[in-house]
Design an enzyme around this catalytic site. Structure first.
Site, PDB file in Angstrom:
ATOM      1  CG  PHE A 128      -0.354   0.443   2.499  1.00  0.00           C
ATOM      2  CD1 PHE A 128      -0.318   1.784   2.850  1.00  0.00           C
ATOM      3  CD2 PHE A 128       0.190  -0.481   3.391  1.00  0.00           C
ATOM      4  CE1 PHE A 128       0.248   2.199   4.051  1.00  0.00           C
ATOM      5  CE2 PHE A 128       0.752  -0.074   4.592  1.00  0.00           C
ATOM      6  CZ  PHE A 128       0.787   1.264   4.922  1.00  0.00           C
ATOM      7  CE  LYS A 129       4.765   1.221   4.852  1.00  0.00           C
ATOM      8  NZ  LYS A 129       4.432  -0.126   5.160  1.00  0.00           N
TER       9      LYS A 129
END
Ligand SMILES: *Cc1c(COP(=O)(O)O)cnc(C)c1O
Length: 459
Positions: A110-111
């Site tokens: 998700f980063k």
């Protein structure tokens, strides 16, 4: 939009300062002076937007002193061009379970969703202001990869990434060390993630070094990351919930950045019932919520390494809010943490936390069992962090629908997934080449002076 520090509410900052500095000069974290708020009609009006248009609307609210709405839209469009799905994120419904897949970016966690915008935003701000910077970042595996992917080959920027040697997965490491770019430097530190994070904080607090290195940070304490992550809480909400319906989010948590973005979404008016802090064996946040005592212990190495964190840096932002935005109280508690290795919050502060949050943890064994159970019952492979988010839901009673954040692609943690299911998840076709490319990184001791010397030599 004006910003203040959690340790001094008198001085205000603009978005540009907040973005470039990362940490406030007094050692505190930046927060908005006031959270923007949507009433229910405004909220419903956002329902019709595509992910990218929704992102533009929300992000613009937080940086309107630096960018026009059109500039924000251009940044968003450019940043999400390389995602494997057009809408950036996707909800997968599995019976009663809702998985919010956040791993369709270039480094499978998700980063990427925040970091890709950060890369483009840096370039724009640096060019506008004729600046050069060096980014120094600590990673428990995924931040580093996402940051490198976003910064590599750019002008006016170098990036130094500290990861804990031998404590991240092979694929996580290779995402960082096979990027052959002149402005990327990887350091494998002889220590754990908390050591890496501590060194980066020390470098930020070393004024002489910070200035000579022109240092900037993209760790999860960087306010802009929080902003870019708020968007998917709204987007996911609209996919699942009817007008005004309250739902829950379960968030695999380490540094408290991702879930704090959910809290901000709630503050902005999104009808959220509970935010579930899902942790692995490193369960400091669960213990805080039970007892009010924040006391980091030894960090364990687990099968969900991106959450092997004891000092959840973003928690300071929540502390600031629950002690009624009293910056001297926040400073005192953080001082206690520094000096005594712990701090304790009062009953009424704790009860405010409990209004929004609930926490549970999963053991190593339980995490593997969840991966196995989901594979058997739903025929899909999930990564161990996502498994923690799903698994804790069996331990807590919640009212209403719940969305679990799927924070990484299973192939990023293929070993444990294969062990739990006898099936090895494959990397997306385009990314398979990282497995055979040459790696390059420096192995360095857990020593501030050595690291600083290495960095100064390279810049
Ligand atoms: C970083 C990360 C987390 C934890 O997020 P925080 O914002 O640090 O709480 C969870 N899962 C994965 C896969 C991650 O990369």
């Amino acid at each position: 939009m004006e910003y203040i520090s959690t340790r001094n509410i008198k001085k205000t900052f603009m978005f540009k300062d907040v973005f470039l500095k990362g940490l406030a000069p007094d050692g505190g974290l930046f927060v908005p002076k006031n959270f923007p708020k949507y009433n229910s009609a405004e909220l419903e009006n956002l329902r019709r937007f595509s992910y990218k248009d929704l992102a533009t609307k929300i992000i613009y609210k937080f940086c309107n002193d630096e960018f026009s709405e059109q500039e924000v839209n251009n940044l968003v469009q450019t940043s999400y061009k390389n995602f494997r799905i057009k809408e950036v994120v996707k909800i997968k419904k599995l019976g009663k379970l809702n998985l919010l897949e956040l791993f369709h970016g270039p480094t499978l966690a998700f980063k990427d969703i925040a970091m890709q915008i950060i890369g483009n935003m840096y370039e724009k701000i640096l060019r506008k202001n004729n600046l050069k910077i060096n980014i120094i970042v600590a990673t428990s595996g995924d931040t580093g990869a996402a940051a490198i992917s976003a910064i590599k080959n750019r002008k006016n920027m170098k990036i130094f990434v500290l990861h804990p040697d031998k404590k991240i997965s092979e694929v996580q490491r290779k995402f960082m060390t096979t990027v052959n770019s002149k402005n990327v430097f990887n350091i494998a530190l002889d220590g754990n993630f908390d050591d890496c994070q501590k060194l980066v904080k020390l470098m930020f607090n070393d004024k002489a070094f910070r200035n000579s290195a022109n240092m900037s940070g993209v760790n999860s304490i960087n306010w802009s990351r929080i902003v870019f992550q708020i968007v998917y809480y709204f987007f996911a909400y609209f996919q699942i919930a009817k007008k005004g319906e309250k739902i829950n989010f379960s968030v695999p948590t380490g540094n408290f950045g991702d879930i704090y973005a959910g809290y901000v979404a709630k503050k902005m008016g999104l009808p959220i019932n509970k935010l579930v802090i899902a942790t692995n064996k490193n369960d400091i946040l669960k213990r805080v919520i039970k007892t009010g005592l924040y006391k980091p212990t030894k960090a364990y190495h687990t099968v969900s390494p991106s959450m092997d964190i004891q000092v959840a840096s973003n928690f300071e932002r929540l502390i600031f809010d629950v002690c009624s935005r009293n910056s001297s109280r926040t400073s005192k508690l953080m001082g206690d943490l520094n000096k005594k290795g712990k701090f304790e919050i009062e009953k009424k502060e704790l009860s405010k936390i409990k209004d929004h949050f609930i926490s549970e943890s999963l053991s190593e064994e339980e995490t593997k069992l969840v991966i196995n159970r989901i594979y058997k019952s739903k025929k899909i492979l999930i990564d161990p962090h996502t498994a923690v988010g799903l698994g804790v839901l069996k331990k807590i009673p919640l009212k209403g629908n719940t969305i679990t954040l799927a924070t990484a692609h299973p192939s990023k943690f293929s070993e444990v997934v294969a062990k739990s299911t006898s099936l090895k998840p494959e990397l997306p076709e385009k990314l398979k080449n990282i497995l055979i490319k040459k790696e390059s990184y420096a192995k360095l001791p857990n020593d501030l002076k050595t690291i600083q010397k290495y960095i100064l030599k390279k810049i």
